[in-house]
Design a protein around this motif. Sequence first.
Motif, PDB file in Angstrom:
ATOM      1  N   LEU A   1     -16.330  -9.194  -5.129  1.00  0.00           N
ATOM      2  CA  LEU A   1     -15.111  -7.546  -6.202  1.00  0.00           C
ATOM      3  C   LEU A   1     -15.360  -8.126  -7.219  1.00  0.00           C
ATOM      4  O   LEU A   1     -15.271  -7.361  -8.388  1.00  0.00           O
TER       5      LEU A   1
ATOM      6  N   SER B   1       0.877  -0.997   0.040  1.00  0.00           N
ATOM      7  CA  SER B   1       0.466   0.007  -0.423  1.00  0.00           C
ATOM      8  C   SER B   1       0.684   1.167   0.399  1.00  0.00           C
ATOM      9  O   SER B   1       2.327   1.309   0.445  1.00  0.00           O
TER      10      SER B   1
ATOM     11  N   GLY C   1     -10.076  -2.183   3.333  1.00  0.00           N
ATOM     12  CA  GLY C   1      -9.384  -0.627   3.346  1.00  0.00           C
ATOM     13  C   GLY C   1      -7.598   0.085   4.223  1.00  0.00           C
ATOM     14  O   GLY C   1      -7.496   0.763   4.533  1.00  0.00           O
TER      15      GLY C   1
ATOM     16  N   LYS D   1      -5.213   2.084   0.409  1.00  0.00           N
ATOM     17  CA  LYS D   1      -5.133   2.585  -0.012  1.00  0.00           C
ATOM     18  C   LYS D   1      -3.869   2.519  -1.431  1.00  0.00           C
ATOM     19  O   LYS D   1      -3.517   2.750  -0.582  1.00  0.00           O
TER      20      LYS D   1
ATOM     21  N   GLU E   1      -9.100  -2.348  -2.323  1.00  0.00           N
ATOM     22  CA  GLU E   1      -8.616  -1.476  -1.766  1.00  0.00           C
ATOM     23  C   GLU E   1      -9.460  -1.450  -1.021  1.00  0.00           C
ATOM     24  O   GLU E   1      -9.871  -0.941   0.740  1.00  0.00           O
ATOM     25  N   ARG E   2     -11.053  -0.780  -1.426  1.00  0.00           N
ATOM     26  CA  ARG E   2     -12.597  -0.844  -0.024  1.00  0.00           C
ATOM     27  C   ARG E   2     -11.948  -2.043   0.485  1.00  0.00           C
ATOM     28  O   ARG E   2     -12.464  -1.836   1.654  1.00  0.00           O
ATOM     29  N   ALA E   3     -12.418  -3.661   0.285  1.00  0.00           N
ATOM     30  CA  ALA E   3     -13.076  -4.026   0.825  1.00  0.00           C
ATOM     31  C   ALA E   3     -12.148  -4.106   1.854  1.00  0.00           C
ATOM     32  O   ALA E   3     -13.150  -5.065   2.691  1.00  0.00           O
TER      33      ALA E   3
ATOM     34  N   ARG F   1      -8.771  -1.098  -7.293  1.00  0.00           N
ATOM     35  CA  ARG F   1      -9.695  -0.386  -6.620  1.00  0.00           C
ATOM     36  C   ARG F   1     -10.731  -0.832  -5.759  1.00  0.00           C
ATOM     37  O   ARG F   1     -11.265  -0.452  -4.577  1.00  0.00           O
ATOM     38  N   ASP F   2     -11.736  -1.763  -5.389  1.00  0.00           N
ATOM     39  CA  ASP F   2     -12.381  -2.228  -5.643  1.00  0.00           C
ATOM     40  C   ASP F   2     -11.705  -3.486  -3.900  1.00  0.00           C
ATOM     41  O   ASP F   2     -12.286  -3.586  -3.004  1.00  0.00           O
TER      42      ASP F   2
END
Length: 183
Positions: A167, A54, A80, A82, A76-78, A73-74
Amino acid sequence: MPQAQTETDLVELLDELNIPFTLTRHEALFTVEQSQAVARDTPGAHCKNMFLKSKSGALILVTCEENRRIRIRDLERAIGVKKLSFAKPDLLLTHLGVTPGAVTPLAVVNDTQNAVRVVLDAQMMNSDTLNCHPLHNEATIAISTTDLIRVFDHTGHMAELVDFDALEQAALTATSGLAANAN
């Protein structure tokens, strides 16, 4: 840095933990596509692995079914985090003791500092058996998913299960949305 574990060391550990496994030797495989081209007699899920870093420097080993199509990106969101990107080979060797093309969830045996976060495909872990590399890419080891968790427990790694079906669906939805907008 301690000496990286070898296949022999891994097999000894599995024996010590009373974990049954099957080891199948084959030509060196560097990609999922190459592994799919090799005839497989071993039932169970076959995985692909991504060693990611990250923006903040967190190291993450992601293991999912080999055919998964996801967007970073998905992911990363799942989980937490960046700005994930593939970690450099020197970090892979330093922390997991393996080289590109030989990444495996079993490489946690080399992460003695527990510096690597482990993320697993929840649906893959519903399989009875997982096929992965035994710290190199010239063989495949079949191990039960339950016993893989025992390896993580032994090494002090807490594996996180992520819904990779969701995802993958997000990636498909985004792709079909782009195609619709292009028309």
